[in-house]
Design a protein around this motif. Structure first.
Motif, PDB file in Angstrom:
ATOM      1  N   PRO A 108      10.344 -33.313 -21.554  1.00  0.00           N
ATOM      2  CA  PRO A 108      11.706 -33.022 -21.093  1.00  0.00           C
ATOM      3  C   PRO A 108      12.777 -33.979 -21.616  1.00  0.00           C
ATOM      4  O   PRO A 108      13.959 -33.649 -21.482  1.00  0.00           O
ATOM      5  CB  PRO A 108      11.585 -33.143 -19.573  1.00  0.00           C
ATOM      6  N   SER A 109      12.415 -35.124 -22.186  1.00  0.00           N
ATOM      7  CA  SER A 109      13.428 -35.978 -22.800  1.00  0.00           C
ATOM      8  C   SER A 109      12.749 -36.696 -23.960  1.00  0.00           C
ATOM      9  O   SER A 109      11.530 -36.853 -23.961  1.00  0.00           O
ATOM     10  CB  SER A 109      14.000 -36.989 -21.802  1.00  0.00           C
ATOM     11  N   GLU A 110      13.530 -37.102 -24.924  1.00  0.00           N
ATOM     12  CA  GLU A 110      12.919 -37.691 -26.111  1.00  0.00           C
ATOM     13  C   GLU A 110      12.493 -39.131 -25.866  1.00  0.00           C
ATOM     14  O   GLU A 110      13.293 -39.952 -25.401  1.00  0.00           O
ATOM     15  CB  GLU A 110      13.891 -37.604 -27.290  1.00  0.00           C
ATOM     16  N   GLN A 111      11.240 -39.425 -26.166  1.00  0.00           N
ATOM     17  CA  GLN A 111      10.699 -40.761 -25.965  1.00  0.00           C
ATOM     18  C   GLN A 111       9.615 -41.015 -27.000  1.00  0.00           C
ATOM     19  O   GLN A 111       8.787 -40.150 -27.234  1.00  0.00           O
ATOM     20  CB  GLN A 111      10.034 -40.898 -24.597  1.00  0.00           C
ATOM     21  N   PRO A 112       9.583 -42.212 -27.581  1.00  0.00           N
ATOM     22  CA  PRO A 112       8.493 -42.502 -28.520  1.00  0.00           C
ATOM     23  C   PRO A 112       7.143 -42.522 -27.809  1.00  0.00           C
ATOM     24  O   PRO A 112       7.046 -42.915 -26.649  1.00  0.00           O
ATOM     25  CB  PRO A 112       8.841 -43.895 -29.059  1.00  0.00           C
ATOM     26  N   HIS A 201      -3.679 -52.318 -20.413  1.00  0.00           N
ATOM     27  CA  HIS A 201      -2.504 -51.692 -19.822  1.00  0.00           C
ATOM     28  C   HIS A 201      -1.284 -51.937 -20.710  1.00  0.00           C
ATOM     29  O   HIS A 201      -0.152 -51.763 -20.288  1.00  0.00           O
ATOM     30  CB  HIS A 201      -2.273 -52.171 -18.397  1.00  0.00           C
ATOM     31  N   PRO A 227      -0.419 -46.704 -21.325  1.00  0.00           N
ATOM     32  CA  PRO A 227       0.848 -46.451 -20.615  1.00  0.00           C
ATOM     33  C   PRO A 227       1.491 -45.118 -21.030  1.00  0.00           C
ATOM     34  O   PRO A 227       2.156 -44.472 -20.222  1.00  0.00           O
ATOM     35  CB  PRO A 227       1.729 -47.647 -21.026  1.00  0.00           C
ATOM     36  N   GLN A 231       2.345 -41.878 -18.767  1.00  0.00           N
ATOM     37  CA  GLN A 231       3.659 -41.236 -18.819  1.00  0.00           C
ATOM     38  C   GLN A 231       3.489 -39.716 -18.954  1.00  0.00           C
ATOM     39  O   GLN A 231       4.140 -38.946 -18.232  1.00  0.00           O
ATOM     40  CB  GLN A 231       4.446 -41.809 -20.017  1.00  0.00           C
ATOM     41  N   ARG A 234       2.285 -38.300 -15.673  1.00  0.00           N
ATOM     42  CA  ARG A 234       3.341 -38.241 -14.645  1.00  0.00           C
ATOM     43  C   ARG A 234       4.286 -37.073 -14.917  1.00  0.00           C
ATOM     44  O   ARG A 234       4.724 -36.397 -13.986  1.00  0.00           O
ATOM     45  CB  ARG A 234       4.136 -39.548 -14.607  1.00  0.00           C
ATOM     46  N   LEU A 235       4.610 -36.866 -16.172  1.00  0.00           N
ATOM     47  CA  LEU A 235       5.506 -35.755 -16.512  1.00  0.00           C
ATOM     48  C   LEU A 235       4.864 -34.410 -16.159  1.00  0.00           C
ATOM     49  O   LEU A 235       5.526 -33.520 -15.611  1.00  0.00           O
ATOM     50  CB  LEU A 235       5.873 -35.800 -18.004  1.00  0.00           C
ATOM     51  N   ALA A 238       4.887 -33.979 -12.458  1.00  0.00           N
ATOM     52  CA  ALA A 238       6.217 -33.659 -11.917  1.00  0.00           C
ATOM     53  C   ALA A 238       6.608 -32.220 -12.229  1.00  0.00           C
ATOM     54  O   ALA A 238       7.698 -31.788 -11.869  1.00  0.00           O
ATOM     55  CB  ALA A 238       7.251 -34.634 -12.474  1.00  0.00           C
ATOM     56  N   HIS A 240       6.888 -30.765 -15.254  1.00  0.00           N
ATOM     57  CA  HIS A 240       7.599 -30.510 -16.516  1.00  0.00           C
ATOM     58  C   HIS A 240       6.705 -29.828 -17.536  1.00  0.00           C
ATOM     59  O   HIS A 240       5.501 -30.059 -17.579  1.00  0.00           O
ATOM     60  CB  HIS A 240       8.104 -31.827 -17.118  1.00  0.00           C
TER      61      HIS A 240
END
Ligand SMILES: [Zn+2]
Ligand SMILES: [Zn+2]
Ligand SMILES: [Zn+2]
Ligand SMILES: [Zn+2]
Lengths: 495, 495
Positions: A108-112, A201, A227, A231, A234-235, A238, A240
């Motif tokens: 839903p959003s740009e992230q490396p 981690h 990590p 992520q 979690r997305l 949620a 998405h």
């Protein structure tokens, strides 16, 4: 398993030296063992070798320019250390290169995304690919997915590796690395991603061997840092729709060639018989291979040198630095194939390939007639805080020997140490061909692997992760073991 | 400074509640403070907010699509939490983007370097550049280098940041980040590299603001991860000529626009007066800005909500989420400029921007008349293991107040806590403009920063680095502080 006050232990044990006389070793031999042990604990030779290999050569992916440099480096060091014989033996392997890897979440959003190609992975199209991820907890859940259910999607297995002193969380987690891409492709996936086979981690993706299957489409096979796996999970949790873009550029270069590099100090009475110690000279390309397996290379080279500084034992000490382990034990296979007709000359074999944390346990796999000598070796390892791990059967299999069997290990009582039920010693990955080929006497100097998979096969496997004091303890343990196995009255044999 | 048994402390202190009656707060008010404190310690609201911001929005470099999403996210959350007023205020800043960065050692052997562009860095040529590195230990050593001595070279400063609970190693290390590229360019260097301003021993390069100077050539300005800095230093030490290839692609986009996002619960008696708490909404692009400064955003939003769940205090509670802090406090400058004529309405200001480890100290910068109320606040922070840090002067400057001054802090004795000589409270980076502009009452809730610079400004600043229990303690401390400052009988004032 803490590494404390080694020197105090050593000095303490020194006072009792005249009491440890045994049939297998003379009092003088035991004094020499102590001399070697003390020298190894004080010397920074293994550290200097490790620093040089990981700094001046760096990463050592089989077949690369650096791999060639490592082969030259090892020969040069063996010679400078005064090994009596130094030679190389060819090994071939399927050569593979990583050129580029990048990934990002685009919805839903740009992230490396911190991601790496698994060894042997094919490339994505040149401009990459994008797809929605479908999350599975385990490989079995992916296998159970309906046919075609992953058409156009990216399969993602989020299996978490467990942390354990003996690394027993690795095997179950590696299943998804070995065959995840094949199973995902069967369901129509365009790419495969997995949570790193790692206990870290930090944002380091973990590489390692992966495999394709004849008749199943080869899709890019990758791992994301833990990590980043969190992520993604979690997305998905949620609600998405999670879309990822991936660009992997690799190359299969066909058959490559590298070399096992071998150094030997020649025995005085039975020069053809030898103790085999070593590690693997190659490494993955992401880090500098300090823990995997620069440490094993450096400490076994140094251990042999510390022995030779005191004496040439009855039998030879051979340090074998195996080639192309990471791509599938190719150096080891070549070595044991080449030497298949004289494996009976191996009086003891142990590989160090589990990082550089302290050696806490010593385990054998020998003929009953060899046990008295083994117990003498264990006594000389005890001052290094190394526990002798008694066992009744050489074929302990994968299951732990229950603690109730502890009573069948009476030799532990005088050492005042805890009995640790364990698997049968297998001596390190490069000795697997040996174990399969013969009943050679194999030993394991078990290292504390609690933190090993925080670094293993990642960019973070660098020199600073090695504790110089622990490396010395390892070196001393290998030196004591190799000297005594080479110098015992009785030739050790397998079962 | 350990975070232990908060609940036990709270229950213990509860029994003495009737004894803490003071002029500034009624017994009923103190009961409300305790109610808010307990609620904040139990609630996972701040965690939920932090998880949502860092997962669903992710990195938030000012001016990016994600920055806009963060502004929308914050307004939405403020509204959903029932804040009485929610609004935004424009801030402009020099917009900058990172597109690509890669680096490797090419001599004496090829090895990847983990490197990042510093904020504001210019690009290399499109195909990158190569050069030999010249190592300096400090910025001063670089400044002392002969004119033209770096012609065609890459300057590398290997200054090591010290680890400290209050992060005092950061400032000295940042000097080389601020002006290293300028000083290197003056000597003819073609690029600048520095050891990361970081205490991490992992392979994460640390970004952060950097600056150029009118009339000095702008050269690419970068930082390498600490293990990579060690590697370069070892290669130099070993006498090698060390050559590096570097490719940085960035863009200066001119003036950009973003927004401070503000939520307020309105006071019942003096609504125009307000307690200002907050953090900055933007982050660097490498990580997801969980510690810097998602935590500050989330915990101050949650703290205000926990207060409002119990009561509306006499004065307003205003949560300000500043824009574009990382690029130079642009949101803060805009805020205090816009409100410069009514800064006297601020009865207390504190920003959380130092991660999410426990708050261990509470420090004020107020008029003497306000100290009785401050001491009452400190008493209600004590059950959270927060120490009241007394001081004599508001202008303590950058130096530590020597421990010998401890005797001038008699108010500490009854709390049975240790006096910690400290800098004057400055309330967080976004409050610097406020401190410069007015004699506003500024507070610091000092967080344990021992590990903060292991993650800060790196790709590794992600949600998993935040301990949910510590985040709750932070939230509770801000809630207690903000409620009491807003509800005190006397209006707090600065000095
Ligand atoms: Zn290995
Ligand atoms: Zn390996
Ligand atoms: Zn910040
Ligand atoms: Zn920052």
């Amino acid at each position: 398993m803490k590494f404390r006050s080694l020197l105090a232990f050593s000095i303490l044990s020194f006072g009792f030296s005249s009491l440890v006389a045994a049939d297998e070793f003379t009092t003088k031999q035991i004094e020499q063992v102590k001399q070697v042990r003390e020298a190894a604990l004080e010397s920074d030779l293994s550290w200097q070798l490790l620093s040089s290999l990981t700094t001046e050569v760096g990463p050592r992916l089989p077949g690369t320019e650096n791999d060639k440099k490592a082969v030259a480096w090892a020969q040069d060091k063996f010679k400078k250390l005064g090994f009596d014989k130094v030679w190389i033996e060819e090994a071939t392997f399927p050569e593979w290169r990583r050129y580029h890897e990048s990934a990002k979440i685009i919805l839903p959003s740009e992230q490396p995304l911190h991601l790496t190609a698994l060894g042997n992975s094919v490339s994505t199209p040149k401009d990459g690919l994008t797809g929605e991820i479908v999350l599975f907890e385990t490989l079995d859940e992916l296998i159970a997915a309906p046919a075609n259910s992953l058409k156009g999607k990216i399969a993602f297995i989020n299996y978490r590796m467990n942390r354990h002193v003996d690394g027993n969380g690795y095997g179950p987690a590696v299943r998804a690395r070995n065959s995840g891409a094949v199973e995902a492709a069967k369901k129509g996936a365009i790419a495969y991603m997995m949570r790193s086979v790692s206990t870290s981690h930090h944002r380091f993706a973990h590489t390692g061997g992966s495999h394709y299957k004849e008749g199943v489409t080869k899709i890019p096979s990758t791992a994301v840092a833990n990590p980043d796996a969190d992520q993604l999970a979690r997305l998905v949790d949620a609600g998405h729709k999670v879309k990822v873009a991936l660009n992997i550029q690799t190359e299969d270069l066909g058959q490559g060639t590298s070399y096992n590099v071998i150094g030997e100090f020649t025995g005085t009475q039975f020069p053809e018989q030898y103790v085999l110690i070593g590690g693997h000279l190659d490494s993955w390309d992401l880090g500098t291979g300090a823990l995997d397996d620069g440490a094993g290379v450096a400490l076994t080279m140094a251990a042999a040198k510390h022995i030779a500084d005191v004496k040439r034992p009855k039998r030879s000490i051979r340090v074998v630095l195996f080639a192309a382990e990471e791509l599938g034990l190719w150096g080891a296979k070549a070595y044991f194939e080449k030497h298949k007709n004289d494996l009976g000359n191996i009086v003891a074999a142990a590989e160090s390939d589990f990082g550089a944390d302290v050696v806490y346990g010593f385990e054998s796999r020998v003929n009953a007639a060899s046990l008295p000598a083994v117990r003498e070796i264990a006594k000389q390892l005890a001052p290094l805080n190394v526990t002798y791990i008694g066992k009744n059967s050489a074929n302990g299999g994968p299951d732990l020997i229950p603690l109730k069997n502890a009573t069948s290990a009476p030799q532990l009582a005088p050492l005042n140490v805890t009995y640790i039920g364990k698997n049968s010693a297998n001596g390190g990955p490069d000795l697997i061909p040996l174990k399969n080929a013969t009943s050679a006497p194999i030993f394991a100097l078990h290292q504390d692997g609690t933190d090993y998979f925080d670094y293993h096969h990642t960019a973070d496997d660098t020199l600073d992760k090695v504790d110089p004091a622990k490396l010395k303890q390892n070196t001393a343990a290998y030196a004591v073991f190799a000297l005594m196995a080479a110098d015992a009255k009785t030739k050790l044999s397998g079962k």
